[in-house]
Design an enzyme around this catalytic site. Structure first.
Site, short mmCIF file in Angstrom:
data_model
loop_
_atom_site.label_atom_id
_atom_site.label_comp_id
_atom_site.label_asym_id
_atom_site.label_seq_id
_atom_site.Cartn_x
_atom_site.Cartn_y
_atom_site.Cartn_z
N HIS A 55 -50.95 4.54 -0.74
CA HIS A 55 -50.56 5.70 0.09
C HIS A 55 -51.76 6.41 0.74
O HIS A 55 -51.58 7.27 1.59
CB HIS A 55 -49.77 6.73 -0.73
CG HIS A 55 -48.44 6.24 -1.20
ND1 HIS A 55 -47.44 5.85 -0.34
CD2 HIS A 55 -47.93 6.07 -2.45
CE1 HIS A 55 -46.38 5.46 -1.04
NE2 HIS A 55 -46.65 5.58 -2.32
N ASP A 70 -42.62 -0.44 -9.81
CA ASP A 70 -41.61 0.62 -9.71
C ASP A 70 -40.33 0.13 -9.03
O ASP A 70 -39.40 0.92 -8.82
CB ASP A 70 -42.16 1.89 -9.02
CG ASP A 70 -43.04 1.61 -7.83
OD1 ASP A 70 -43.10 0.46 -7.37
OD2 ASP A 70 -43.66 2.57 -7.32
#
Ligand code: SP5
Ligand code: ZN
Length: 334
Positions: free
Chosen positions: A154, A279
């Protein structure tokens, strides 16, 4: 397969994050790395390749901020972790503001990525782990794994967010280019879109970015990762986003992976970097895909079928008790 990890990656431990309007315990905690270490066995520490490879990807002013932000926060009389509360919205004019709060807003895109006194050390050594794995493969290994923590995908050239500070996979990709690898592909299979990696290489045709992730219409990071984002300028066509709906199982995931691998093969890279997040696991506490522990080897086998040299870089995954198991399951498929 060599696994690279530096114990200093454990030191970064923010207390809490802003979530749904309140503060909750920080999901990206050191226990994640400990769980992976328990499941994966022996790792080796990376050598120190210095800041130069990091500065090939990140702006010097941002790195300077990252190193000093917590000390400046403390000097401003604050306790706890440094975190922003005001952001320069899109199209606001650029201003050279010195105040720590203004700079926290300038160099971040969310309020859930605090800076602690130990953050710089952890992110520096995580990036060194990614570089070590990359050089291991450039030196002839067919695959290497970088246990990076905090994660990186990110983080952009001049911003942090999404628990990420230095973009480990981007640093690795650029290091490979600088070592003479002509074309590099990045496959991002974290649950969340790798907006930082996409931004860093958006206008380049030498690094392909392909991502399979939760549809940003419903999921973080919202403002990137839509299917119509295909790159710009020379990079037009060298970005591919494959968003999938919440609830995705292996049966729906595999066709997207097939599309991703075909795009990578058509690009013709000399090296493939995998941003791997666990995830996508069915029990992940902050994510909504439904992959099972026993599904991960199939993903690895499809990636390995490319025949490309591989560097696997760790990203997210928050079901701590199952994280090590899921990463081990994925790596077993290689
Ligand atoms: C690398 C990565 O997977 N970053 C994900 C960042 C997601 N942040 C937005 C979701 C916030 C959810 N916070 C839940 C905390 C529960 N303890
Ligand atoms: Zn993620």
């Amino acid at each position: 397969m060599k696994l690279f990890f530096d114990p200093r990656e454990l030191d970064h431990a923010p207390e809490q994050e802003l979530h749904n309007g309140g503060f909750v315990p920080y999901a990206e905690h050191p226990g994640r790395a400990r769980d992976m270490l328990d499941a994966l066995g022996a790792t080796e520490p990376p050598p120190d390749r210095g800041e130069a490879p990091i500065l090939r990807v990140h702006d010097a002013a941002y790195i300077d901020f990252l190193k000093n932000a917590h000390a400046r926060w403390t000097a401003a009389g604050r306790g706890g972790d440094a975190v922003g509360y005001t952001w320069p919205i899109a199209r606001r004019r650029p201003l050279n503001l010195e105040r720590i709060d203004a700079q926290l807003g300038l160099f971040s895109f969310d309020a859930s990525t605090p800076i602690t006194a130990d953050t710089w050390d952890s992110v520096y050594w995580g990036a060194q782990a990614a570089l070590a794995a990359t050089h291991e493969v450039l030196d002839g290994a067919s695959i290497a794994f970088a246990l990076c923590r905090p994660p990186g995908h990110h983080a952009g050239a001049d911003y942090l967010g999404g628990y990420c500070y230095i973009n480990n996979v981007a640093v690795a990709a650029q290091a490979a280019r600088d070592a003479g690898v002509e074309k590099v592909a990045i496959l991002d299979i974290d649950y969340h879109h790798g907006n930082g990696t996409q931004d860093i290489f958006y206008d380049r045709d030498d690094i392909l970015f392909v991502s399979i992730h939760a549809d940003p219409v419903t999921d973080y990071p919202f403002y990137w990762g839509h299917a119509d984002e295909r790159g710009e300028g020379a990079g037009e066509g060298a970005t591919l986003n494959l968003p999938l709906p919440r609830g995705t199982t292996l049966a729906e995931y595999e066709p997207a992976l097939e599309t991703a691998m075909e795009e990578i093969a058509a690009f013709g890279p000399d090296l493939l970097l995998v941003s791997f997040g666990a995830d996508t696991f069915e029990e992940d506490p902050i994510s909504q895909f439904k992959l099972k522990t026993e599904d991960y080897p199939a993903l690895a086998r499809r990636i390995a079928a490319s025949g490309l040299p591989l560097v696997v870089v760790m990203e997210g995954g928050y079901a701590t008790d199952a994280l090590g198991r899921n990463v081990a399951s994925f790596l077993s498929g290689f």
